[in-house]
Design a protein around this motif. Structure first.
Motif, PDB file in Angstrom:
ATOM      1  N   ALA A 185       4.046   2.175  -0.439  1.00 16.57           N
ATOM      2  CA  ALA A 185       3.421   1.063  -1.012  1.00 16.57           C
ATOM      3  C   ALA A 185       1.954   1.166  -0.961  1.00 16.57           C
ATOM      4  O   ALA A 185       1.685   1.515   0.118  1.00 16.57           O
ATOM      5  CB  ALA A 185       4.238  -0.267  -0.576  1.00 16.57           C
ATOM      6  N   PRO A 186       1.141   0.596  -1.961  1.00 13.07           N
ATOM      7  CA  PRO A 186      -0.205   0.393  -1.646  1.00 13.07           C
ATOM      8  C   PRO A 186      -0.590  -0.229  -0.243  1.00 13.07           C
ATOM      9  O   PRO A 186       0.256  -1.580   0.234  1.00 13.07           O
ATOM     10  CB  PRO A 186      -0.649  -0.498  -2.847  1.00 13.07           C
ATOM     11  N   SER A 187      -1.481  -0.019   0.507  1.00 16.17           N
ATOM     12  CA  SER A 187      -1.818  -0.481   1.716  1.00 16.17           C
ATOM     13  C   SER A 187      -3.291  -0.996   1.954  1.00 16.17           C
ATOM     14  O   SER A 187      -4.428  -0.331   1.221  1.00 16.17           O
ATOM     15  CB  SER A 187      -1.601   0.396   2.884  1.00 16.17           C
ATOM     16  N   ALA A 188      -3.454  -2.171   2.559  1.00 10.07           N
ATOM     17  CA  ALA A 188      -4.886  -2.740   2.894  1.00 10.07           C
ATOM     18  C   ALA A 188      -5.675  -1.525   3.706  1.00 10.07           C
ATOM     19  O   ALA A 188      -4.714  -0.896   4.605  1.00 10.07           O
ATOM     20  CB  ALA A 188      -4.818  -3.891   3.670  1.00 10.07           C
ATOM     21  N   VAL A 189      -6.913  -1.554   3.594  1.00 14.20           N
ATOM     22  CA  VAL A 189      -7.624  -0.475   4.154  1.00 14.20           C
ATOM     23  C   VAL A 189      -8.974  -1.282   5.109  1.00 14.20           C
ATOM     24  O   VAL A 189      -9.300  -2.380   4.376  1.00 14.20           O
ATOM     25  CB  VAL A 189      -8.325   0.669   3.571  1.00 14.20           C
TER      26      VAL A 189
END
Length: 110
Positions: A3-7
């Motif tokens: 899934a899209p992830s925070a950076v």
């Protein structure tokens, strides 16, 4: 990840209005980073902070570029898509990137 992830992006000074492009999205903050200091753009808290060599921190969240929001191509807190992503910058500063993958279990229907 799946899934899209925070950076979180840490830019090491000196730098002026630094930006990093990851997967086609420009992560940019209109701020000066002093020599010996760093800028932290934290995608988990949606904040940006410049810390000088003496440890004094200044909130520069208002200077983080947001384009027209998520998916606009210039959003400082955009989540990184899964898979391999190209990374580019102007090579005038050093930086590090931390991808915050979220782990969890699928919910079970009863």
């Amino acid at each position: 990840g799946f899934a899209p992830s925070a950076v979180s992006i840490r830019v090491f000074g000196p730098a002026t209005a630094p930006y990093v492009i990851i997967g086609g999205n420009r992560y940019a903050v209109d701020a000066d980073v002093p020599d010996g200091g760093f800028l932290l753009v934290d995608g988990t808290t949606y904040t940006a902070t410049v810390t000088d060599v003496d440890g004094n921190a200044t909130d520069v969240t208002a200077s983080a570029r947001r384009g027209s929001g998520e998916g606009s191509g210039e959003y400082a807190f955009e989540r990184v898509r899964p898979g391999d992503q190209d990374v580019t910058w102007d090579n005038s500063f050093g930086f590090s990137v931390i991808v915050h993958e979220v782990r969890g279990m699928p919910t079970c229907a009863r």
